[in-house]
Design a protein around this motif. Structure first.
Motif, PDB file in Angstrom:
ATOM      1  N   LEU A 449       0.977  -1.256  -0.035  1.00 28.48           N
ATOM      2  CA  LEU A 449      -0.071   0.180  -0.043  1.00 28.48           C
ATOM      3  C   LEU A 449       0.854   1.477   0.105  1.00 28.48           C
ATOM      4  O   LEU A 449       0.440   2.165   0.267  1.00 28.48           O
ATOM      5  N   GLY A 450       2.045   1.232  -0.527  1.00 34.33           N
ATOM      6  CA  GLY A 450       2.979   2.319  -0.153  1.00 34.33           C
ATOM      7  C   GLY A 450       2.792   3.387  -1.201  1.00 34.33           C
ATOM      8  O   GLY A 450       2.060   3.156  -1.928  1.00 34.33           O
ATOM      9  N   LEU A 451       3.501   4.610  -0.951  1.00 37.12           N
ATOM     10  CA  LEU A 451       3.422   5.618  -1.765  1.00 37.12           C
ATOM     11  C   LEU A 451       1.864   6.158  -2.210  1.00 37.12           C
ATOM     12  O   LEU A 451       1.537   6.218  -3.328  1.00 37.12           O
ATOM     13  N   ASN A 452       1.188   6.378  -1.147  1.00 31.86           N
ATOM     14  CA  ASN A 452      -0.030   6.766  -1.384  1.00 31.86           C
ATOM     15  C   ASN A 452      -0.417   7.991  -0.404  1.00 31.86           C
ATOM     16  O   ASN A 452       0.582   8.466   0.031  1.00 31.86           O
ATOM     17  N   GLY A 453      -1.573   8.281   0.086  1.00 30.55           N
ATOM     18  CA  GLY A 453      -1.849   9.287   1.089  1.00 30.55           C
ATOM     19  C   GLY A 453      -2.668   8.876   2.060  1.00 30.55           C
ATOM     20  O   GLY A 453      -3.522   9.504   2.548  1.00 30.55           O
ATOM     21  N   LEU A 454      -2.633   7.653   2.412  1.00 28.81           N
ATOM     22  CA  LEU A 454      -3.447   6.929   3.581  1.00 28.81           C
ATOM     23  C   LEU A 454      -3.037   7.541   4.831  1.00 28.81           C
ATOM     24  O   LEU A 454      -2.087   7.723   5.069  1.00 28.81           O
ATOM     25  N   SER A 455      -4.287   7.500   5.721  1.00 33.61           N
ATOM     26  CA  SER A 455      -4.251   8.209   6.680  1.00 33.61           C
ATOM     27  C   SER A 455      -4.713   7.179   8.009  1.00 33.61           C
ATOM     28  O   SER A 455      -5.170   5.850   7.790  1.00 33.61           O
ATOM     29  N   GLY A 456      -4.597   8.057   9.238  1.00 33.97           N
ATOM     30  CA  GLY A 456      -5.362   7.028  10.217  1.00 33.97           C
ATOM     31  C   GLY A 456      -4.238   5.966  10.689  1.00 33.97           C
ATOM     32  O   GLY A 456      -3.026   6.134  10.676  1.00 33.97           O
ATOM     33  N   HIS A 457      -4.823   5.031  11.537  1.00 34.46           N
ATOM     34  CA  HIS A 457      -4.167   4.119  12.427  1.00 34.46           C
ATOM     35  C   HIS A 457      -4.205   2.979  11.328  1.00 34.46           C
ATOM     36  O   HIS A 457      -4.876   2.545  10.508  1.00 34.46           O
ATOM     37  N   LEU A 458      -2.975   2.122  11.618  1.00 32.77           N
ATOM     38  CA  LEU A 458      -2.911   0.621  11.125  1.00 32.77           C
ATOM     39  C   LEU A 458      -3.840  -0.243  11.807  1.00 32.77           C
ATOM     40  O   LEU A 458      -3.714  -0.464  13.121  1.00 32.77           O
ATOM     41  N   PRO A 459      -4.822  -0.739  11.269  1.00 33.69           N
ATOM     42  CA  PRO A 459      -5.797  -1.522  11.967  1.00 33.69           C
ATOM     43  C   PRO A 459      -5.278  -2.764  12.688  1.00 33.69           C
ATOM     44  O   PRO A 459      -4.428  -3.536  11.899  1.00 33.69           O
ATOM     45  N   SER A 460      -5.730  -3.042  13.702  1.00 34.57           N
ATOM     46  CA  SER A 460      -5.365  -4.294  14.240  1.00 34.57           C
ATOM     47  C   SER A 460      -5.784  -5.496  13.498  1.00 34.57           C
ATOM     48  O   SER A 460      -5.023  -6.765  13.985  1.00 34.57           O
ATOM     49  N   SER A 461      -6.841  -5.482  12.967  1.00 34.75           N
ATOM     50  CA  SER A 461      -6.986  -6.737  11.821  1.00 34.75           C
ATOM     51  C   SER A 461      -6.024  -7.226  11.171  1.00 34.75           C
ATOM     52  O   SER A 461      -5.968  -8.377  10.569  1.00 34.75           O
ATOM     53  N   MET A 462      -4.852  -6.398  10.979  1.00 35.24           N
ATOM     54  CA  MET A 462      -3.859  -6.758  10.200  1.00 35.24           C
ATOM     55  C   MET A 462      -3.192  -8.184  10.704  1.00 35.24           C
ATOM     56  O   MET A 462      -2.404  -8.788  10.222  1.00 35.24           O
ATOM     57  N   GLY A 463      -3.140  -8.263  11.880  1.00 38.83           N
ATOM     58  CA  GLY A 463      -2.834  -9.409  12.648  1.00 38.83           C
ATOM     59  C   GLY A 463      -3.444 -10.626  12.310  1.00 38.83           C
ATOM     60  O   GLY A 463      -2.973 -11.744  12.472  1.00 38.83           O
ATOM     61  N   ASN A 464      -4.581 -10.708  11.488  1.00 38.88           N
ATOM     62  CA  ASN A 464      -4.999 -11.808  11.072  1.00 38.88           C
ATOM     63  C   ASN A 464      -4.523 -12.428   9.921  1.00 38.88           C
ATOM     64  O   ASN A 464      -4.721 -13.413   9.201  1.00 38.88           O
ATOM     65  N   LEU A 465      -3.573 -11.559   9.261  1.00 41.74           N
ATOM     66  CA  LEU A 465      -2.772 -11.905   7.968  1.00 41.74           C
ATOM     67  C   LEU A 465      -1.527 -12.787   8.397  1.00 41.74           C
ATOM     68  O   LEU A 465      -0.387 -12.296   8.121  1.00 41.74           O
ATOM     69  N   THR A 466      -1.839 -14.102   9.152  1.00 37.38           N
ATOM     70  CA  THR A 466      -0.965 -14.781   9.526  1.00 37.38           C
ATOM     71  C   THR A 466       0.103 -15.479   8.379  1.00 37.38           C
ATOM     72  O   THR A 466       1.052 -16.026   8.847  1.00 37.38           O
ATOM     73  N   ARG A 467      -0.244 -15.563   7.122  1.00 34.06           N
ATOM     74  CA  ARG A 467       0.423 -16.085   6.001  1.00 34.06           C
ATOM     75  C   ARG A 467       1.092 -14.920   5.302  1.00 34.06           C
ATOM     76  O   ARG A 467       1.841 -15.063   4.354  1.00 34.06           O
TER      77      ARG A 467
END
Length: 910
Positions: A449-467
């Motif tokens: 998702l790099g080099l964009n203008g995304l803001s806010g927090h990194l969602p905790s749901s990212m921890g579900n991406l175990t692979r």
């Protein structure tokens, strides 16, 4: 270190490679199926205990056995006089005359050659030796087998040219001789094989063009000459082959336009012509003619124009790949009519107009329920990512739209695409929050998702991406702390979250991710506190960048446990105290071990000892590769191996080490980029020193490729692997990834993964990132990048290289007028004379002019020539790169010119 702008390019090419690999498998299955069906009709097995009726066949088979030197499965033990030859394994005899009509010894790992005596088997109809280790040439005696219908020799190591006598076998139906080392061209007399239905020549070293006589084969259904070195244009006569179903000529050097007659072949199922230099436009009527087409692969060519709307009429189309061409305009919205579409590759063209309607075609693709790959990176698509993207196929596993101008937010519905494991959105204009629904994509392996203008927090749901293996979220506007759930991503190898607004302490969970083996980049944020001692768990990491934060305290001694660490960036923080002694004992470290300095007292000789980290996957293989590569080679510009050790240490563990001559001046990396505390930052290389180093490296490569008994490809050429002795002579080192060319005739499975990328990011050839074979041309690309780095002083992974800019393009855009703007400033200072390291405010113009005056002389001519060589070596297409012999010749000419002008004044360049 900057990997972000390089890796997605590799991944896109990897996707294109997988496209051809997948279809290659499909073609081979078709080939085997056709062969099997016909063979069942041909052969009537007979087993008898009666006396032999034809001693000629018997003796011919025994001679064939004598030519086989390796039979690891003992298949030929039954071939003896006590057993009738019709009962021997792999032999089938005819019912009437008890003559041998079939030899099928596929897949038994037989090693040896083909005896010319097999030409005496005059009743032979099928000769099959698929998937063995048969070498030598196809004997001319094959021409005596006038009953032969099936010649199946694919996947061996046969060399030489295709024998002309083969065209005397007029009953041949199937010729499958791909996967060998055959040279020469396709026989012009091929049209004498009037019964031929399949000609499979893929993956050899064939040259020349497609003979016009091929068009006379009206029965030919399959013609596959992919992955060779063939040249020329496609002859018009190809359109006369009205039975042709499969035409595969990808990975060659074909040029010109496709003949119009080709588009009249309504029988075509597969048209695979990617990775050539073919140009032209697709006719508007293409969809009206190719009604039976399943596969249309024309990527990596020079096509232009628009995508014809009539493509939607090819209702059976499964694969449509036009990537890496020059197509323009809008993508037809009626592509959704292709209900069987599995693969849509549109990347790296000039599609779209940066308008709101550019992405309308995505909505129609919801009808393509079988879609697995959707690739449209590196184009001019604008507009907002539509919510309808959530309606795409649940089977979609790869979605990439890197480097466009797509704006708006990431739709929450993207979480419905539960099959995704490869999602690349880098370098667009996306804003808003990262949707929590991404956590539903539990098969995700690469998320960019790099080099964009995304803001806010990194969602905790990212921890579900175990692979998850790779996560890029750099250069956005994200803030807050990194969620502790990231520790669940225990398969992460690359984590880049640099240049955001993250704050707080660096979570121990992040530093403790022992799976990270390539890159951890947390630079350019607002992290505070001390560096956790858990940094020692990153024992396999290659690059760690914590620079430009607000970290403080002492550097923990546990950082010395990171034995594979090559790059460590800590500047821009508030660390105090000494560097841990655990790092001081190391002279360097690499992918598979650490290097220490030693001394042989009895010889009064300094040595370098490379100790392998055998806990690292691939270290033992690296040890063997380096031993094999170095044991029989001697050259003044190659590091000299003194001995090796493979033993057991005092704790009973395996121990492997290599001992080399010590290089007193370290690596080229240290001279070009002296930025680590404690190193002498005043060291600078003059123009002549740089040129000599380049010549030394080129000479070493020339030796490896053309003067060794078995050519060796280094596979990891970069400044840290170029060592300098006390006289500043360069020595190429670290052959842990080196390949002997005779063992590289197939693509390994690893090449479809990140770990399979051969070499280091930034230096590895682009074709390696898409599964390409190890090649000399791949090393030449690395040398080209190295040469540009030597004279610009910029790494290919420099932070400035983004938005499509890389080191090659950076140099190309500057030539010739702005050459002085890209040359390493330290080199300009040295060549311009006594210029201070800092320009005074009261006289900047005078001092800059002194540099430009000097650059207008002999040095400028030489550097311009050098840059041209570097650019020619690092071209995108392997077949367009300079030969290493020409490189050494040209560099020496530059040196001679420079020395002559130094001695006799400036003179015109000849």
């Amino acid at each position: 270190m900057k990997l972000l702008n390089v890796f997605p390019t590799y991944t896109m090419k990897l996707q294109n490679s997988l496209l051809y690999a997948r279809w290659s498998t499909y073609l081979q299955l078709q080939l085997i199926l056709i062969f099997s069906i016909n063979l069942v009709c041909l052969i009537h097995p007979v087993y008898t205990s009666t006396a032999p009726t034809n001693e000629t066949d018997h003796l011919a088979l025994l001679k064939f056995k004598e030519s086989i030197h390796t039979d690891s499965h003992g298949i030929l033990t039954s071939w003896n006089r006590s057993n009738h030859f019709c009962n021997w394994v792999g032999i089938t005899c005819g019912l009437l005359h008890q003559r041998v009509i079939s030899i099928d010894l596929s897949g038994y790992d037989l090693g040896g050659s083909i005896s010319p005596y097999f030409g005496n088997l005059s009743f032979l109809r099928n000769f099959t030796l698929l998937n063995n280790n048969i070498y030598g040439q196809i004997p001319e005696e094959v021409g005596r087998l006038y009953r032969l219908q099936y010649l199946m020799l694919t996947n061996n190591t046969l060399g030489g040219e295709i024998p002309v006598n083969l065209t005397k076998c007029s009953k041949l139906v199937f010729i499958s001789i791909g996967g060998n080392k055959l040279t020469g061209g396709i026989l012009k007399e091929v049209d004498s094989l009037t019964n031929l239905e399949a000609l499979y020549l893929r993956t050899n070293k064939l040259t020349g063009g497609i003979p016009r006589s091929l068009g006379n084969l009206s029965s030919l259904k399959l013609f596959d000459a992919g992955n060779n070195n063939m040249v020329g244009s496609i002859p018009d006569e190809i359109g006369d082959m009205k039975s042709l179903s499969i035409l595969a000529i990808h990975d060659n050097k074909f040029s010109g336009k496709l003949p119009s007659s080709l588009y009249n072949l309504s029988s075509l199922i597969t048209l695979s012509i990617g990775f050539n230099q073919i140009e032209g436009v697709l006719p508007n009527s293409i969809g009206n003619n190719f009604r039976n087409l399943h596969h249309l692969g024309i990527g990596w060519n020079r096509f232009h124009g628009t995508i014809p709307a009539s493509l939607s009429n090819i209702s059976k189309l499964q694969v449509f790949d036009i990537g890496y061409n020059k197509f323009t305009g809008q993508v037809p919205v009626n592509l959704g009519n292709l209900r069987d579409l599995v693969w849509l590759g549109l990347g790296t063209n000039n599609l779209g107009n940066n308008s709101t309607r550019d992405l309308d075609f995505l909505t129609s693709l919801a009808n393509c329920s079988k879609l697995e790959r959707l690739l449209f990176s590196f184009n001019n698509f604008g507009g907002v990512l539509p919510n309808s993207i959530a309606n795409l196929s649940s089977q979609l596993n790869r979605l990439t739209f890197l480097s466009n101008q797509i704006s708006g937010t990431i739709p929450e519905g993207i979480g419905n695409l539960i099959g995704l494991y490869f999602l690349v959105m880098e370098d667009n204009l996306l804003t808003g929050n990262i949707p929590t629904s991404l956590g539903k994509l539990q098969d995700m392996q690469l998320l960019d998702l790099g080099l964009n203008g995304l803001s806010g927090h990194l969602p905790s749901s990212m921890g579900n991406l175990t692979r998850l293996n790779i996560l890029f979220i750099n250069q956005n506007k994200l803030e807050g702390s990194i969620p502790s759930t990231i520790e669940n991503c225990h398969n992460l190898q690359i984590l880049e979250i640099s240049q955001n607004n993250f704050s707080g302490a660096i979570p121990k969970q992040v530093i403790g991710l022992s799976s990270i083996s390539l890159l951890l980049n947390l630079s350019g944020n607002s992290f505070t506190g001390s560096l956790p001692v858990e940094v020692g768990k990153l024992q396999n990491i290659n690059s760690l960048d914590l620079s430009e934060n607000n970290l403080s305290g002492e550097i923990p001694a546990t950082i010395g446990d990171c034995s594979s660490l090559e790059y460590l960036y800590l500047q821009g923080n508030f660390f105090h105290g000494n560097m841990p002694s655990s790092l001081a004992s190391l002279k360097g470290s690499g992918s598979f071990g650490s290097v220490y300095k030693g001394f042989l007292a009895h010889e009064e000789r300094e040595i370098a000892v490379k100790v392998l980290n055998l806990q690292k996957k691939g270290a033992s293989k690296s040890f063997i590769a380096e031993c094999n590569a170095l044991r029989n080679i001697r050259h003044r510009n190659l590091v000299k191996i003194l001995t090796c050790c493979s033993s057991i240490d005092y704790n009973g563990n395996d121990f492997k080490a290599l001992v080399f001559d010590f290089m007193g001046n370290g690596s080229l990396e240290q001279w070009l980029h002296s930025r680590i505390e404690g190193e002498n930052e005043s060291r600078k290389l003059s123009f002549l020193e740089r040129l000599n180093i380049a010549i030394d490296v080129a000479s070493a490569l020339h030796y490896l490729y053309e003067q060794c008994e078995q050519p060796i490809v280094h596979c990891d050429l970069k400044p840290s692997n170029v060592l300098l002795d006390n006289e500043m002579t360069a020595h190429v080192s670290d052959f842990g990834l080196a390949k002997l060319l005779f063992v590289t005739n197939t693509i390994s499975q690893n090449q479809s993964s990140t770990q399979g990328i051969k070499g280091s990011i930034g230096y590895a050839a682009p074709e390696y990132g898409m599964g390409g074979l190890v090649s000399i041309e791949g090393d030449v690309y690395s040398f080209g990048i190295l040469l540009l780095e030597i004279f610009t002083g910029r790494r290919p992974t420099d932070d400035m290289f983004k938005d499509g800019l890389n080191l090659h393009k950076y140099a190309m855009l500057a030539l010739p007028e702005n050459i002085s703007q890209i040359v390493d400033p330290t080199l300009l200072q040295l060549e311009a004379g006594e210029i201070p390291s800092q320009i005074n405010d009261d006289e900047p113009e005078r001092q800059i002019n002194r540099i430009h005056i000097q650059m207008n002389g002999n040095v400028q001519n030489c550097i311009l020539s050098i840059f041209k060589i570097g650019l020619s070596c690092s071209l995108e297409y392997p077949n367009e790169r300079m030969k290493i012999g020409d490189v050494t010749k040209e560099l020496n000419l530059v040196k001679n010119y420079f020395l002559s002008t130094e001695n006799h004044g400036d003179r015109p360049q000849t």
